[in-house]
Scaffold this motif. Structure first.
Motif, short mmCIF file in Angstrom:
data_model
loop_
_atom_site.label_atom_id
_atom_site.label_comp_id
_atom_site.label_asym_id
_atom_site.label_seq_id
_atom_site.Cartn_x
_atom_site.Cartn_y
_atom_site.Cartn_z
N THR A 87 0.92 -1.27 -0.03
CA THR A 87 -0.01 -0.07 0.12
C THR A 87 0.83 1.30 -0.05
OG1 THR A 87 0.00 0.16 2.52
CG2 THR A 87 -1.71 -1.19 1.35
N ALA A 88 0.34 2.45 -0.33
CA ALA A 88 0.89 3.72 -0.06
C ALA A 88 1.68 3.99 1.03
CB ALA A 88 -0.05 4.84 -0.74
N GLU A 89 0.84 3.25 2.11
CA GLU A 89 1.13 3.75 3.67
C GLU A 89 2.36 3.06 3.85
OE1 GLU A 89 -0.30 2.72 8.21
OE2 GLU A 89 -1.63 2.65 6.60
N GLU A 90 2.56 1.75 3.30
CA GLU A 90 3.96 0.96 3.51
C GLU A 90 4.86 1.78 2.94
OE1 GLU A 90 5.72 -3.30 2.63
OE2 GLU A 90 3.55 -3.16 2.59
N ILE A 91 4.88 2.06 1.80
CA ILE A 91 5.81 2.96 0.87
C ILE A 91 6.54 4.08 1.75
CG2 ILE A 91 6.43 4.35 -0.98
CD1 ILE A 91 4.76 2.35 -2.79
N VAL A 92 5.50 4.92 2.11
CA VAL A 92 5.99 6.36 2.74
C VAL A 92 6.42 5.80 4.26
CG1 VAL A 92 4.21 7.47 1.38
CG2 VAL A 92 3.53 6.89 3.75
N VAL A 146 9.18 9.71 11.82
CA VAL A 146 9.95 9.65 12.92
C VAL A 146 9.20 10.04 14.15
CG1 VAL A 146 11.76 10.17 14.30
CG2 VAL A 146 12.02 9.95 11.89
N THR A 147 8.39 10.92 13.96
CA THR A 147 7.34 11.60 14.95
C THR A 147 6.06 10.56 14.85
OG1 THR A 147 8.34 13.48 14.92
CG2 THR A 147 6.51 13.40 15.99
N GLU A 148 5.49 10.44 13.95
CA GLU A 148 4.02 9.88 13.76
C GLU A 148 4.10 9.05 12.49
OE1 GLU A 148 -0.62 11.19 14.20
OE2 GLU A 148 1.11 12.84 13.69
N ARG A 149 3.61 7.90 12.51
CA ARG A 149 3.34 7.26 11.11
C ARG A 149 2.28 7.90 10.27
NH1 ARG A 149 4.41 1.76 9.42
NH2 ARG A 149 2.87 1.16 7.94
N ILE A 150 2.74 7.89 9.19
CA ILE A 150 1.75 8.43 8.28
C ILE A 150 0.50 7.76 7.49
CG2 ILE A 150 1.74 9.97 5.96
CD1 ILE A 150 4.71 10.24 6.44
N ARG A 151 -0.50 7.82 7.96
CA ARG A 151 -1.60 6.93 7.88
C ARG A 151 -2.71 7.38 6.73
NH1 ARG A 151 -1.23 2.75 11.52
NH2 ARG A 151 -0.21 3.22 13.50
N THR A 152 -2.75 8.42 6.58
CA THR A 152 -3.97 9.11 5.80
C THR A 152 -3.43 10.13 4.64
OG1 THR A 152 -4.20 11.27 7.01
CG2 THR A 152 -5.45 9.16 7.88
N THR A 153 -4.05 10.18 3.57
CA THR A 153 -3.72 11.10 2.50
C THR A 153 -3.82 12.70 3.05
OG1 THR A 153 -6.10 11.39 1.97
CG2 THR A 153 -4.96 9.45 1.04
N GLY A 154 -4.35 13.08 3.93
CA GLY A 154 -4.68 14.39 4.31
C GLY A 154 -3.33 14.70 4.98
N GLN A 155 -2.55 13.73 5.93
CA GLN A 155 -1.11 13.77 6.34
C GLN A 155 -0.11 14.01 5.43
OE1 GLN A 155 -1.66 10.06 9.18
NE2 GLN A 155 -0.26 11.21 10.30
N ALA A 159 10.66 13.83 -0.09
CA ALA A 159 10.97 12.66 0.69
C ALA A 159 11.85 12.94 1.84
CB ALA A 159 12.14 11.87 -0.41
N LYS A 160 12.42 13.99 1.97
CA LYS A 160 13.25 14.31 3.19
C LYS A 160 12.19 14.57 4.31
CE LYS A 160 16.63 17.64 4.99
NZ LYS A 160 15.71 18.53 5.69
N PHE A 161 11.10 15.59 3.86
CA PHE A 161 10.31 15.94 4.83
C PHE A 161 9.23 14.60 5.28
CE2 PHE A 161 9.69 20.74 5.15
CZ PHE A 161 10.75 20.89 4.75
N ILE A 162 9.02 13.86 4.16
CA ILE A 162 8.19 12.40 4.55
C ILE A 162 9.20 11.80 5.58
CG2 ILE A 162 7.57 10.09 3.75
CD1 ILE A 162 6.71 11.51 1.30
N GLY A 163 10.58 11.42 5.49
CA GLY A 163 11.29 10.92 6.36
C GLY A 163 11.41 11.36 7.75
N GLU A 164 11.37 12.88 7.89
CA GLU A 164 11.37 13.45 9.07
C GLU A 164 10.08 13.31 9.74
OE1 GLU A 164 12.54 17.36 7.89
OE2 GLU A 164 14.51 16.99 7.64
N ALA A 165 8.90 13.51 9.05
CA ALA A 165 7.50 13.40 9.53
C ALA A 165 7.45 11.96 10.37
CB ALA A 165 6.59 13.84 8.65
#
Length: 313
Positions: free
Chosen positions: A134-139, A172-181, A164-170
């Motif tokens: 899924t997209a969640e697994e990729i990000v 770390v704090t919280e799993r990215i689960r939604t399109t909105g995030q 990609a750098k911002f995704i990697g940093e985000a």
């Protein structure tokens, strides 16, 4: 849900692929059934149509839509499995094969599928929900370098490395689960000046992740040579693309079928043994008319190419 989708280059693609009203045809990307329905209207009572789609909603709607037409056979398979499926069901060879690539309107419009950056939903993006990636697994699990690579290559996004750098940093704090995030992360990564111009800042990244989830380019490369093998001599394959990389794959594959000599210049005799397998039906891609673009904005990037399998000498 009713799977409604406005077909692109509808009449143009049917005109290119249809050579015999009594023949056997394949729609590799059934979707809402628009191309299939148009082709069926031009087939005789003995003509036949085989349809493929990996989306369960598209399959359910098609079976209902065509349930009273004995000429139609529907398979819930990825078109990468076309040759094997046709072979196993005694459906080879065929007279024509058509592809309408990309994501369909219902998939974009149904929030829960996670394809759209305009609606908040779980990050999914699977065309076939039987698959695990899924997209969640990729990000959340792919390396920052790999994420940057797909955004750059599949999305042709200038800010790929930064996103990609911002995704990697985000994450770390919280799993990215939604399109909105994910949209908010992308917006924070793309400079304000760049956000004010061009398409939505998340458009290219969402496209890239969707293509990675569904392995769209890999599957396309795999299926085109299958299509040529499945065709009768004189049969045609027609492909509608919506992405420059898709179009490049189709164009380059068709070129290999033309059998042009690849030997170094100056050799007195050809040694590569290249032989033509097909010819181009249209040398330049067919594009949507201005009227179609106005009525269906999603058609703007569409290109239609077709090739015809040569008859044996």
């Amino acid at each position: 849900m009713v799977f409604e989708h406005k077909s692109v280059l509808l009449n143009e693609s049917i005109e290119l692929v249809l050579t015999d009203p009594n023949g056997l045809y394949v729609d590799c990307t059934l979707g809402g059934g628009g191309h299939s329905e148009c082709l069926l209207n031009k087939l005789s009572p003995v003509g036949r149509l085989v349809c493929f789609d990996q989306d369960e909603i598209a399959i359910a709607n098609a079976r209902k839509k065509f349930e009273d037409d004995p000429r139609v056979t529907v398979f819930r398979n990825n078109f990468a499995e076309m040759e094997e499926t046709l072979q196993n069901n005694g459906l080879l060879p065929v007279d024509g094969i058509m592809y309408d690539l990309g994501v369909s309107s219902p998939q974009l419009d149904e929030a829960e599928r996670g394809f759209s950056y305009m609606q908040d939903a779980v990050l999914d993006m699977r065309m076939d929900r039987r698959r695990s990636l899924t997209a969640e697994e990729i990000v959340n699990t792919w390396s920052v370098e790999d994420i940057a690579g797909i955004i750059r290559d599949y999305g042709e996004e200038n800010w790929a490395a930064r996103i990609a750098k911002f995704i990697g940093e985000a994450r770390v704090t919280e799993r990215i689960r939604t399109t909105g995030q994910l949209v908010e992360i992308i917006k924070s990564a793309v400079p304000a000046a760049a956000r004010r111009e061009g398409p939505h800042p998340a458009k290219r990244t969402f496209q890239a992740i969707r293509m990675a989830v569904n392995k769209e380019l890999e599957v396309l490369e795999e299926t085109l040579d299958q299509a040529l093998r499945c065709l009768k001599p004189g049969g045609r394959v027609a492909v509608i693309t919506f992405h420059s990389l898709e179009d490049r794959i189709v164009k380059n594959t068709f070129q290999t079928w033309l059998g042009k000599c690849t030997c170094p210049p100056g050799l007195p005799v050809c040694r590569c043994g290249a032989e033509p397998k097909a010819k181009l039906v249209n040398k330049k891609p067919i594009l949507p008319s201005q009227e179609e673009e106005d009525n269906n904005p999603r058609s703007r990037s569409a290109k239609l190419r077709a090739a015809e399998k040569l008859r044996s000498k």
